[in-house]
Scaffold this motif. Structure first.
Motif, mmCIF file in Angstrom:
data_model
loop_
_atom_site.group_PDB
_atom_site.id
_atom_site.type_symbol
_atom_site.label_atom_id
_atom_site.label_comp_id
_atom_site.label_asym_id
_atom_site.label_seq_id
_atom_site.Cartn_x
_atom_site.Cartn_y
_atom_site.Cartn_z
ATOM 1 N N GLY A 281 4.335 -5.095 -8.808
ATOM 2 C CA GLY A 281 4.629 -6.377 -8.481
ATOM 3 C C GLY A 281 4.416 -6.830 -7.143
ATOM 4 N N TRP A 282 4.499 -8.030 -6.825
ATOM 5 C CA TRP A 282 4.127 -8.559 -5.238
ATOM 6 C C TRP A 282 4.630 -7.636 -4.277
ATOM 7 N N LEU A 283 3.932 -7.170 -3.305
ATOM 8 C CA LEU A 283 4.405 -6.346 -2.218
ATOM 9 C C LEU A 283 4.628 -7.416 -0.903
ATOM 10 N N PRO A 284 5.316 -6.828 0.073
ATOM 11 C CA PRO A 284 5.414 -7.707 1.246
ATOM 12 C C PRO A 284 4.162 -8.303 1.852
ATOM 13 N N TRP A 285 4.324 -9.313 2.694
ATOM 14 C CA TRP A 285 3.161 -10.010 3.351
ATOM 15 C C TRP A 285 2.771 -8.797 4.695
ATOM 16 N N VAL A 286 1.374 -8.859 4.766
ATOM 17 C CA VAL A 286 0.942 -8.084 5.952
ATOM 18 C C VAL A 286 0.197 -8.906 6.974
ATOM 19 N N HIS A 287 0.493 -8.810 8.107
ATOM 20 C CA HIS A 287 -0.196 -9.672 9.262
ATOM 21 C C HIS A 287 -1.010 -8.798 10.060
ATOM 22 N N LYS A 288 -1.119 -7.484 9.954
ATOM 23 C CA LYS A 288 -2.265 -6.812 10.558
ATOM 24 C C LYS A 288 -3.432 -5.996 9.908
ATOM 25 N N ALA A 289 -4.007 -5.383 10.388
ATOM 26 C CA ALA A 289 -5.315 -4.904 9.658
ATOM 27 C C ALA A 289 -5.766 -3.328 10.478
ATOM 28 N N ASN A 290 -5.319 -2.442 9.949
ATOM 29 C CA ASN A 290 -5.458 -1.256 10.398
ATOM 30 C C ASN A 290 -5.236 -0.147 9.456
ATOM 31 N N LYS A 291 -6.362 0.387 9.032
ATOM 32 C CA LYS A 291 -6.399 1.260 7.743
ATOM 33 C C LYS A 291 -5.649 2.641 8.078
ATOM 34 N N ASN A 292 -5.503 2.980 9.181
ATOM 35 C CA ASN A 292 -4.869 4.406 9.635
ATOM 36 C C ASN A 292 -3.364 4.081 9.598
ATOM 37 N N ASP A 293 -2.740 2.698 9.446
ATOM 38 C CA ASP A 293 -1.217 2.729 9.367
ATOM 39 C C ASP A 293 -0.998 1.901 8.035
ATOM 40 N N THR A 294 -0.726 2.778 6.841
ATOM 41 C CA THR A 294 -0.555 2.621 5.559
ATOM 42 C C THR A 294 0.931 1.831 5.420
ATOM 43 N N VAL A 295 1.603 1.776 6.437
ATOM 44 C CA VAL A 295 3.035 0.943 6.540
ATOM 45 C C VAL A 295 3.032 -0.373 6.622
ATOM 46 N N ASN A 296 2.254 -0.565 7.841
ATOM 47 C CA ASN A 296 2.234 -2.232 8.472
ATOM 48 C C ASN A 296 0.782 -2.631 8.467
ATOM 49 N N GLY A 297 -0.229 -1.619 8.370
ATOM 50 C CA GLY A 297 -1.601 -2.395 8.731
ATOM 51 C C GLY A 297 -2.472 -2.498 7.509
ATOM 52 N N VAL A 298 -1.913 -2.135 6.340
ATOM 53 C CA VAL A 298 -2.492 -2.314 5.137
ATOM 54 C C VAL A 298 -1.713 -2.942 4.020
ATOM 55 N N ALA A 299 -2.282 -3.523 2.912
ATOM 56 C CA ALA A 299 -1.245 -3.883 1.752
ATOM 57 C C ALA A 299 -1.714 -3.183 0.610
ATOM 58 N N GLY A 300 -0.644 -2.720 0.089
ATOM 59 C CA GLY A 300 -0.704 -1.964 -1.058
ATOM 60 C C GLY A 300 0.048 -0.454 -1.072
ATOM 61 N N ILE A 301 -0.098 0.041 -2.016
ATOM 62 C CA ILE A 301 0.481 1.447 -1.898
ATOM 63 C C ILE A 301 -0.460 2.549 -2.691
ATOM 64 N N LYS A 302 -0.680 3.582 -2.052
ATOM 65 C CA LYS A 302 -1.489 4.754 -2.365
ATOM 66 C C LYS A 302 -1.204 5.211 -3.899
ATOM 67 N N GLY A 303 -2.320 5.328 -4.763
ATOM 68 C CA GLY A 303 -2.166 5.403 -6.008
ATOM 69 C C GLY A 303 -1.789 4.369 -7.049
ATOM 70 N N HIS A 304 -1.345 3.050 -6.364
ATOM 71 C CA HIS A 304 -0.826 1.868 -7.323
ATOM 72 C C HIS A 304 -1.953 0.979 -7.561
ATOM 73 N N THR A 305 -2.162 0.489 -8.436
ATOM 74 C CA THR A 305 -3.469 -0.186 -8.821
ATOM 75 C C THR A 305 -3.165 -1.843 -8.280
ATOM 76 N N ILE A 306 -4.247 -2.161 -7.570
ATOM 77 C CA ILE A 306 -4.075 -3.729 -7.343
ATOM 78 C C ILE A 306 -4.763 -4.523 -8.358
ATOM 79 N N ASP A 307 -3.823 -5.660 -8.729
ATOM 80 C CA ASP A 307 -4.468 -6.725 -9.705
ATOM 81 C C ASP A 307 -4.411 -7.954 -9.276
ATOM 82 N N GLY A 308 -3.593 -8.009 -7.965
ATOM 83 C CA GLY A 308 -3.737 -9.711 -7.457
ATOM 84 C C GLY A 308 -3.660 -9.702 -5.961
ATOM 85 N N VAL A 309 -4.558 -10.647 -5.482
ATOM 86 C CA VAL A 309 -4.521 -10.715 -3.824
ATOM 87 C C VAL A 309 -4.323 -12.138 -3.561
#
Length: 373
Positions: A281-309
């Motif tokens: 479902g909907w994941l928390p809002w992200v305010h940063k942009a850092n592809k090396n920080d998969t906790v706070n720097g990107v939106a999504g969860i590895k291996g889980h399929t994005i279907d909405g932005v």
């Protein structure tokens, strides 16, 4: 839509038994699900997204009665649609969007993710409320599924009346024009209203097209670059994209692929964003942009399929107001879906980009004071 004689007779006979007073205050934009078919009812066949079908019931009975009857007798009479509008601007759901309804013959049913019935009333005040809700539902449904909002054009995509289906495909029905004409709405007026929609469901019906507003020259507009990238599911980060353009570099993502991570950044102002995944479902809002920080720097969860932005841009104080305009494609349909505007100014497509349940494979974003799409 003129339903089978059995259905019409049943509606007229059952009007007294099923009548519900109109004193219940329900917003025209609120969908009543009391009569929605269950998961085991209705067709299990998915539709293509080519047309939205506009019907009228051809019987003077409350919309609630029609919904009640279609819910109860959908299988016996072989007739139901996704939505019925009436009772002073209320919307009742029966069939499921994106799955075939039985409303206008096999071709229309297979190509219409949404079919809408307009219940008939002699009360002109009630009609005007119904009409605004009906028009806005047709308009927003077309935008939602990436379908043109023009009515009864020669093209095989767009909003179509049941009469158009009769004239071009099959059948003998002529709705909704006879009923609309009884309340003073011409074909030209209906086409104009559906194409543009009403600014709110409470507006009065305006028989004259509204003039386009004159453009206002920005007084302190600053160019904003937005950079963004997507990560292929169980793969690697794809090259980042700046703004939106055409061709291979005009979008983030990989056609016909699923993605699991997203980052977005701007060179002035700020942007927040989040994703919806099929698994979470909907994941928390992200305010940063850092592809090396998969906790706070990107939106999504590895291996889980994005279907909405979803995203929202904040303009620096003192500058001309700008917002994020964005759109997407999915792996299961051709062409971009409708454009989203983060402040809710694009009817029908403001909540998020994407089609839930379908992997999002392409994303375009621009920051501006008007849409570039």
């Amino acid at each position: 839509m003129k339903l089978k004689n059995k259905l019409i007779a049943g509606l007229v006979a059952g009007a007294a038994a099923f009548f519900v007073g109109l004193n219940q205050q329900v917003s025209a934009a609120t969908v009543n699900n009391d009569y929605a078919l269950s998961a085991s009812e209705g067709s299990s066949l998915r539709t293509s997204s080519n047309v939205i079908i506009a019907h009228a019931t051809a019987v003077y009975a409350p919309a609630r009665n029609v919904a009640t009857y279609e819910k109860r007798e959908w299988y016996n009479v072989g007739a139901y649609v996704q939505y019925i509008v009436g009772d002073g601007g209320k919307i009742y759901r029966v069939g499921a969007e994106g799955y075939q309804a039985w409303g206008a013959g096999s071709w229309a049913n297979a190509n219409a993710p949404v079919q809408v019935e307009l219940a008939q009333t002699y009360d002109n005040s009630e009609f005007h409320k119904d009409y605004v809700a009906y028009v806005n539902l047709l308009h927003s449904s077309a935008i939602k599924y990436g379908i043109p909002t023009d009515v009864d054009s020669s093209a095989w995509r767009g909003v179509k009346s049941h009469l158009w289906v009769t004239n071009h495909v099959w059948g003998n029905h002529t709705d909704p024009y006879g009923y609309l004409a009884s309340h003073g709405i011409t074909k030209a007026q209906f086409a104009h209203d559906v194409q543009y929609g009403f600014s709110s469901s409470g507006n009065d019906v305006n028989p004259a097209p509204k003039p386009e507003p004159k453009p206002v020259n920005p007084t302190n507009k600053k160019h904003v670059d937005v950079t963004y990238a997507m990560h292929q599911r169980n793969g690697h980060w794809l090259s980042p994209v700046k703004n939106a353009g055409s061709g291979a570099n005009g979008f983030a993502g990989m056609p016909y692929s699923a993605h699991d991570l997203l980052y977005i950044k701007v060179n002035r102002g700020s942007i927040k964003y989040r994703v919806h995944t099929i698994e979470d479902g909907w994941l928390p809002w992200v305010h940063k942009a850092n592809k090396n920080d998969t906790v706070n720097g990107v939106a999504g969860i590895k291996g889980h399929t994005i279907d909405g932005v979803q995203m929202y841009y904040t303009t620096p104080k003192g500058e001309t107001y700008q917002q994020a305009y964005y759109r997407s494609q999915s792996t299961q349909r051709a062409g971009y879906l409708g454009t989203c505007a983060d402040n809710g100014s694009v009817a029908g497509y403001d909540s998020f980009a994407g089609m839930l349940g379908e992997p999002l494979d392409r994303l375009q974003i621009s920051i501006n004071n008007s849409s570039e799409y």
